[in-house]
Design a protein around this motif. Structure first.
Motif, PDB file in Angstrom:
ATOM      1  N   ALA A 229       0.731  -1.035  -0.038  1.00  0.00           N
ATOM      2  CA  ALA A 229       0.127   0.142  -0.050  1.00  0.00           C
ATOM      3  C   ALA A 229       0.819   1.276   0.206  1.00  0.00           C
ATOM      4  CB  ALA A 229      -0.966   0.037   1.149  1.00  0.00           C
ATOM      5  N   ASP A 230       1.901   1.018   0.631  1.00  0.00           N
ATOM      6  CA  ASP A 230       2.927   2.637   0.638  1.00  0.00           C
ATOM      7  C   ASP A 230       3.278   3.124  -0.731  1.00  0.00           C
ATOM      8  OD1 ASP A 230       4.406   0.238   0.398  1.00  0.00           O
ATOM      9  OD2 ASP A 230       5.844   0.676   2.133  1.00  0.00           O
TER      10      ASP A 230
ATOM     11  N   ALA B  77      -6.408   3.550   1.613  1.00  0.00           N
ATOM     12  CA  ALA B  77      -6.727   4.872   2.002  1.00  0.00           C
ATOM     13  C   ALA B  77      -6.484   5.356   3.121  1.00  0.00           C
ATOM     14  CB  ALA B  77      -8.240   4.795   1.897  1.00  0.00           C
ATOM     15  N   ALA B  78      -6.192   4.411   4.157  1.00  0.00           N
ATOM     16  CA  ALA B  78      -5.672   4.537   5.456  1.00  0.00           C
ATOM     17  C   ALA B  78      -4.111   5.123   5.575  1.00  0.00           C
ATOM     18  CB  ALA B  78      -6.184   3.388   6.573  1.00  0.00           C
ATOM     19  N   THR B  79      -3.418   4.252   4.687  1.00  0.00           N
ATOM     20  CA  THR B  79      -1.978   4.652   4.425  1.00  0.00           C
ATOM     21  C   THR B  79      -1.853   6.209   3.877  1.00  0.00           C
ATOM     22  OG1 THR B  79      -1.514   2.273   4.019  1.00  0.00           O
ATOM     23  CG2 THR B  79       0.186   3.937   3.178  1.00  0.00           C
ATOM     24  N   TYR B  80      -3.002   6.476   2.985  1.00  0.00           N
ATOM     25  CA  TYR B  80      -2.871   7.754   2.543  1.00  0.00           C
ATOM     26  C   TYR B  80      -3.137   8.594   3.408  1.00  0.00           C
ATOM     27  CZ  TYR B  80      -3.330   9.873  -2.263  1.00  0.00           C
ATOM     28  OH  TYR B  80      -3.273  10.778  -3.333  1.00  0.00           O
ATOM     29  N   LEU B  81      -4.144   8.543   4.150  1.00  0.00           N
ATOM     30  CA  LEU B  81      -4.558   9.532   5.201  1.00  0.00           C
ATOM     31  C   LEU B  81      -3.209   9.395   6.354  1.00  0.00           C
ATOM     32  CD1 LEU B  81      -8.124   8.223   6.065  1.00  0.00           C
ATOM     33  CD2 LEU B  81      -7.466  10.722   5.259  1.00  0.00           C
TER      34      LEU B  81
ATOM     35  N   ILE C  31     -11.778  -0.806   6.336  1.00  0.00           N
ATOM     36  CA  ILE C  31     -11.137  -0.204   7.342  1.00  0.00           C
ATOM     37  C   ILE C  31      -9.890  -0.946   7.842  1.00  0.00           C
ATOM     38  CG2 ILE C  31     -11.066   1.061   9.852  1.00  0.00           C
ATOM     39  CD1 ILE C  31     -13.837   2.072   9.003  1.00  0.00           C
ATOM     40  N   PRO C  32      -8.754  -0.758   7.752  1.00  0.00           N
ATOM     41  CA  PRO C  32      -7.835  -1.931   8.091  1.00  0.00           C
ATOM     42  C   PRO C  32      -7.789  -2.092   9.622  1.00  0.00           C
ATOM     43  CG  PRO C  32      -6.639   0.024   7.452  1.00  0.00           C
ATOM     44  CD  PRO C  32      -8.016   0.487   7.336  1.00  0.00           C
ATOM     45  N   PRO C  33      -7.358  -3.387  10.052  1.00  0.00           N
ATOM     46  CA  PRO C  33      -6.960  -3.574  11.205  1.00  0.00           C
ATOM     47  C   PRO C  33      -5.373  -3.062  11.579  1.00  0.00           C
ATOM     48  CG  PRO C  33      -7.719  -5.499  10.237  1.00  0.00           C
ATOM     49  CD  PRO C  33      -7.691  -4.494   9.035  1.00  0.00           C
TER      50      PRO C  33
END
Length: 456
Positions: free
Chosen positions: A134-135, A172-176, A192-194
């Motif tokens: 994801a990164d 998306a959580a990595t993006y945020l 929504i990732p653990p």
């Protein structure tokens, strides 16, 4: 960073949708911008009627962008999804961008034969694959955003909205966490990732949901208790090869249970069981048609990232160590070597899990077996989430969360949601993980209502 961009000739789809296909050249490793590059494919859909009907004579380029991030990991965007979901999103006055994440679809693909052509050894393959989490997917997105939007005069117009399904929500959580200044708003469905450092707690939670879905399956089709046992007995006693040269083993048959997490999946598995039993009754073996259907139902040969990086997508400074395999070994109901001696006991299918023997049974995973083993025991994984940044998040996050999700555990999602600032959730037990396909209109309506942040 100078970037080569190839833009193909635009064309028009039915419904006045203008399509612009682009290829972006990006570094494999962003710390080495002058090193090897790969291509990233993104398809831009522009609803011409919405652009003309905005009331301001807006040009096509003035419609704000919504970027769709695909589930997986390891899957490109399905064209039919981009059109169907795109039509619904276009009504919200967006133009949409559909990304094939690095290594998938029309982006420079990850396939075993490419590694063989390049004559890369296991260590080189493993090192290369580490750049496909994801990164780096988010870094690719930022590279594309800068190309498309940096020319805008209004700073807010240089931001875009993102929509993440499943693993796309993880992205998306990595993006945020690291690039929230590029985001207007975030929509997430089933993703929504653990907030974990390794997958162990993920599989310990999910195995309970997989058990539950097995009980539903056998309650609906009680005759399949003996039918599945009979099929596994046949597979144990015979060397069964599927059309592309892979092996249909006991373990691989039980992996069909991954479908239990989607709408209609239980029925689809039953139909394969029914056909297999009919074959055994009629021919004493499994037919080509059945074997081809099993092959088509399993996507690891064509999407190897799905297998190789499935556990490492959870890793931050810790190894995965074949987490699903270790978890399953604790529960006899999933172990055919034990269940077969339990008279009339059901054998449980497995879920969205990766096992070492898959790199023997799937023909196009075999050349990646050594690299997968190295990656499974690698601890050098960079951080994917910044919890402190997420706590301070001001970007609106609107998420559909499925209580009965077999792939993303509800409890772990709630723990993660409590970390991320400015999150509103639609929580439902009426959809499974693929709810955006099955209940698209209802889910989108609620998510956009949540986006208003209206309070009674």
């Amino acid at each position: 960073m100078n970037m080569a961009v190839t833009q193909l000739e635009p064309y028009i789809l039915k419904g006045s949708i203008k399509v612009i296909d682009r290829f972006f050249s990006v570094p494999v490793d962003y710390t080495k911008p002058d090193g090897p590059h790969i291509r990233i494919f993104a398809r831009n859909l522009i609803p011409l009627d919405e652009a003309k009907g905005s009331g301001t004579d807006a040009a096509e380029s003035d419609l704000p962008y919504l970027l769709y991030l695909q589930g997986g990991p390891g899957f490109g965007v399905d064209l039919s999804l981009s059109v169907d979901l795109g039509n619904a999103l276009h009504k919200k006055k967006y133009q949409t961008l559909w990304l094939d994440p690095r290594g998938t679809g029309l982006s420079t693909p990850i396939t075993a034969d490419i590694f063989q052509t390049k004559k890369m050894d296991d260590e080189a393959i493993a090192k290369y694959l580490k750049h496909f989490r994801a990164d780096n997917i988010v870094r690719d997105c930022e590279t594309i955003r800068h190309f498309l939007l940096d020319g805008k005069k209004d700073p807010e117009a240089r931001k875009w909205t993102i929509f993440g399904q499943s693993f796309g929500g993880f992205c998306a959580a990595t993006y945020l966490s690291f690039h929230s200044d590029g985001l207007k708003e975030v929509f997430i469905t089933g993703g929504i990732p653990p907030m974990v450092d390794s997958p162990d707690s993920v599989y310990e939670a999910l195995v309970l949901k997989v058990e539950e879905r097995n009980k539903v399956y056998y309650a609906k089709y009680p005759q399949d208790v003996r039918n599945v046992r009979r099929i596994l007995g046949f597979l144990e006693d015979n060397n069964v090869v599927i059309p592309n040269g892979g092996n249909l083993t006991v373990s691989r048959w039980l992996q069909l249970g991954v479908q239990f997490g989607s709408h209609g999946g239980i029925d689809r598995v039953h139909q394969l069981v029914f056909r297999a039993i009919t074959d055994l009754d009629t021919f004493g073996k499994l037919s080509y048609g059945l074997l081809d259907s099993v092959q088509s139902a399993q996507s690891f040969d064509t999407n190897p990232i799905y297998a190789v990086l499935h556990e490492p997508i959870y890793c931050q400074g810790r190894m995965a160590g074949w987490s699903a395999h270790r978890t399953i070994q604790k529960n006899d109901r999933f172990i055919w070597g034990k269940v077969k001696f339990m008279r009339d006991a059901p054998i449980y299918f497995t879920g969205e899990m990766i096992f070492p023997d898959m790199f023997r049974d799937y023909r196009h995973l075999r050349p990646l077996q050594g690299a997968a083993e190295l990656l499974a025991h690698d601890e050098d994984w960079p951080m994917l989430y910044d919890k402190e940044a997420l706590k301070k998040n001001k970007v609106k996050v609107n998420a559909a969360t499925y209580y009965d999700d077999m792939y993303v555990d509800f409890g772990l999602v709630q723990e993660a949601a409590s970390v991320i600032g400015n999150v509103e959730q639609l929580i439902t037990n009426q959809s499974f993980h693929d709810g955006i396909r099955k209940h698209r209109d209802n889910i989108l309506t609620t998510l956009f209502d949540l986006s208003k942040r209206e309070r009674d």
